[in-house]
Design an enzyme around this catalytic site. Structure first.
Site, PDB file in Angstrom:
ATOM      1  N   HIS A  52      53.604 -14.850  11.067  1.00  0.00           N
ATOM      2  CA  HIS A  52      53.096 -13.571  11.931  1.00  0.00           C
ATOM      3  C   HIS A  52      52.053 -13.038  11.902  1.00  0.00           C
ATOM      4  CE1 HIS A  52      54.497 -10.562   9.775  1.00  0.00           C
ATOM      5  NE2 HIS A  52      53.725 -10.273   9.635  1.00  0.00           N
TER       6      HIS A  52
HETATM    7  C1  UD1 Z   1      51.740  -5.967  12.198  1.00  0.00           C
HETATM    8  C2  UD1 Z   1      51.110  -4.927  10.949  1.00  0.00           C
HETATM    9  C3  UD1 Z   1      51.287  -6.224   9.583  1.00  0.00           C
HETATM   10  C4  UD1 Z   1      53.079  -6.096   9.963  1.00  0.00           C
HETATM   11  C5  UD1 Z   1      53.406  -6.055  11.210  1.00  0.00           C
HETATM   12  C6  UD1 Z   1      55.285  -6.462  11.296  1.00  0.00           C
HETATM   13  C7  UD1 Z   1      49.130  -3.944  11.405  1.00  0.00           C
HETATM   14  C8  UD1 Z   1      47.637  -4.734  11.114  1.00  0.00           C
HETATM   15  N1  UD1 Z   1      49.886  -5.341  10.994  1.00  0.00           N
HETATM   16  O1  UD1 Z   1      51.638  -6.829  12.747  1.00  0.00           O
HETATM   17  O2  UD1 Z   1      51.647  -5.565   8.882  1.00  0.00           O
HETATM   18  O3  UD1 Z   1      53.376  -7.023   9.611  1.00  0.00           O
HETATM   19  O4  UD1 Z   1      53.592  -5.920  11.784  1.00  0.00           O
HETATM   20  O5  UD1 Z   1      55.640  -7.128  12.248  1.00  0.00           O
HETATM   21  O6  UD1 Z   1      49.711  -3.023  11.619  1.00  0.00           O
HETATM   22  N2  UD1 Z   1      53.988  -7.934  20.370  1.00  0.00           N
HETATM   23  C9  UD1 Z   1      54.204  -7.583  20.947  1.00  0.00           C
HETATM   24  N3  UD1 Z   1      55.432  -6.683  21.066  1.00  0.00           N
HETATM   25  C10 UD1 Z   1      55.957  -5.852  20.307  1.00  0.00           C
HETATM   26  C11 UD1 Z   1      54.672  -5.307  18.836  1.00  0.00           C
HETATM   27  C12 UD1 Z   1      53.941  -6.633  19.221  1.00  0.00           C
HETATM   28  O7  UD1 Z   1      54.567  -8.249  22.225  1.00  0.00           O
HETATM   29  O8  UD1 Z   1      56.594  -4.885  20.281  1.00  0.00           O
HETATM   30  C13 UD1 Z   1      52.399  -8.623  20.105  1.00  0.00           C
HETATM   31  C14 UD1 Z   1      51.365  -8.032  20.450  1.00  0.00           C
HETATM   32  O9  UD1 Z   1      50.871  -8.834  21.187  1.00  0.00           O
HETATM   33  C15 UD1 Z   1      50.241  -7.850  19.959  1.00  0.00           C
HETATM   34  C16 UD1 Z   1      50.833  -8.701  18.829  1.00  0.00           C
HETATM   35  O10 UD1 Z   1      52.098  -9.277  18.809  1.00  0.00           O
HETATM   36  O11 UD1 Z   1      48.838  -7.636  20.371  1.00  0.00           O
HETATM   37  C17 UD1 Z   1      50.455  -7.995  17.716  1.00  0.00           C
HETATM   38  O12 UD1 Z   1      51.255  -7.184  17.004  1.00  0.00           O
HETATM   39  P1  UD1 Z   1      50.350  -5.801  16.372  1.00  0.00           P
HETATM   40  O13 UD1 Z   1      51.528  -4.998  16.177  1.00  0.00           O
HETATM   41  O14 UD1 Z   1      49.145  -5.215  16.661  1.00  0.00           O
HETATM   42  O15 UD1 Z   1      50.706  -6.137  14.902  1.00  0.00           O
HETATM   43  P2  UD1 Z   1      51.448  -7.259  14.382  1.00  0.00           P
HETATM   44  O16 UD1 Z   1      51.183  -8.614  13.940  1.00  0.00           O
HETATM   45  O17 UD1 Z   1      52.935  -7.257  13.810  1.00  0.00           O
END
Ligand code: UD1
Length: 367
Positions: free
Chosen positions: A210
């Site tokens: 991820h």
């Molecule tokens: C974040 C953390 C990462 C951690 C990870 C655990 C940062 C910079 N990154 O990354 O360090 O290892 O969480 O999972 O803070 N999305 C959904 N539903 C959700 C959450 C996210 O669909 O409930 C999707 C969205 O498209 C979003 C993407 O996942 O744009 C990324 O989510 P985001 O929280 O920005 O970062 P992670 O990749 O989860």
């Protein structure tokens, strides 16, 4: 006026719910008389499978505040968490705030609380990947440098802080994720339902991916997936897919995985992940949390990255960095399944990290 300490427990992303549950349990069961815990959820993760389910199964108090921020660019996400959190802190006037790890929620919290002179306890302090292209590296470095207590999971993380002149604030306490794994680990011995079509003792691989550095680079993503598909020709692979990866995976790679012995499933709750992990023969992951959990359960780990902030397992020959090299991923994976490491010395503590953290905070702040 209450003479209890008011502690804000700030969470936002999946691994933080797991870590916060360790602290919450210690406060609830041992320090209810001394600490008022206020749980604040930034809303960075918001799906049922990425958030709610962890609160229920790990018995974390329902958040008193949910800032509802959601997914957006890093600057916007950090800024929106900061603005909303400032209001909460003005209202609650806490004695301290606890932040975890290295996400955007961690950094946003650290910036707001430090500006307001609210002492910060950083749990999982001192980790370094030495790769400033990772958002997590920037988040953790900046958070360490504005925190009042730096609670380090390992000796190496404590040494990193000494090298940055932060030795007076740093304490090695062990890893709170180890606390959680020991607490919940005994209750997981059934076979995960996704494996029900396989013979009971068949070997399999657990795979997750991820990190931005892998998902946002199409060449890296393709190469890693190709390595996994090759491995799946010999051992079935279970792949709980993070929503970030799902949204970025090209359809031909999705089909390639889907037509191989790779079982794509939705993000799993904590206990189901631990069930899958504890019975797997190999873990392939770019997640820091799963790297450690693999080690806790004495499983070899292949890391599709060029470096890791959890260096101990690599130095001990229990985890292997293969970057995005499909051949290495496949070769190392097969080798480790056939000939797994036998020694996993204790490096992540004894399951009492959260107790040490609370004791330390109380010793410094008691009213
Ligand atoms: C974040 C953390 C990462 C951690 C990870 C655990 C940062 C910079 N990154 O990354 O360090 O290892 O969480 O999972 O803070 N999305 C959904 N539903 C959700 C959450 C996210 O669909 O409930 C999707 C969205 O498209 C979003 C993407 O996942 O744009 C990324 O989510 P985001 O929280 O920005 O970062 P992670 O990749 O989860």
């Amino acid at each position: 006026m209450s003479d209890k300490l008011k502690l804000i427990n700030l969470v936002g992303a999946r691994p933080q719910f797991i870590k916060a549950s360790a602290l919450s349990r210690v406060i609830r069961t041992q320090y209810n008389h001394a600490i008022d815990e206020v749980v604040v959820h930034s809303g960075q993760h918001y799906d049922e499978a990425m958030s709610d389910v962890f609160f229920t199964e790990l018995e974390i108090p329902k958040p008193h505040y949910n800032l509802g921020v959601g997914s957006m660019s890093h600057a916007k996400q950090i800024a929106q968490i900061m603005v909303a959190l400032e209001d909460v802190l003005l209202k609650e006037k806490p004695d301290l705030m606890v932040v975890y790890g290295d996400t955007n929620t961690t950094l946003a919290g650290a910036l707001v609380a430090s500006k307001m002179n609210i002492p910060i306890a950083h749990i999982e302090a001192g980790l370094r990947s030495w790769n400033n292209e990772m958002p997590e590296e920037l988040n953790r470095r900046m958070t360490d440098h504005v925190s009042r207590w730096l609670f380090c999971p390992t000796k190496l993380s404590c040494d990193n802080l000494k090298n940055e002149g932060l030795q007076d604030l740093a304490t090695e306490v062990g890893d709170v994720m180890m606390d959680v794994a020991l607490y919940h680990g005994q209750s997981v011995n059934e076979r995960h339902e996704v494996l029900s079509h396989l013979p009971v003792d068949s070997k399999y691989v657990l795979f997750t991916l991820h990190r931005n550095i892998n998902t946002d680079n199409p060449d890296r993503l393709r190469s890693i997936i190709e390595g996994v598909v090759r491995l799946a020709e010999e051992f079935p692979v279970v792949f709980p897919m993070h929503p970030r990866t799902e949204s970025l995976l090209p359809s031909d790679l999705y089909e390639l995985l889907d037509s191989s012995e790779c079982m794509i499933i939705s993000p799993q709750p904590y206990k189901s992940t631990i069930t899958l992990l504890s019975q797997a023969s190999l873990i392939i992951t770019d997640s820091g949390g799963l790297q450690k959990e693999g080690y806790f359960f004495k499983k070899p780990v292949v890391i599709p990255r060029n470096e890791t902030e959890w260096e101990e397992a690599v130095e001990l020959g229990c985890a292997f960095l293969v970057n995005d090299d499909a051949d290495q991923l496949y070769t190392k994976g097969i080798e480790l399944i056939q000939n797994p490491p036998s020694e996993f010395p204790e490096v992540y503590g004894d399951g009492k990290a959260a107790e040490r953290i609370v004791e330390r905070i109380l010793k410094t702040l008691s009213k």
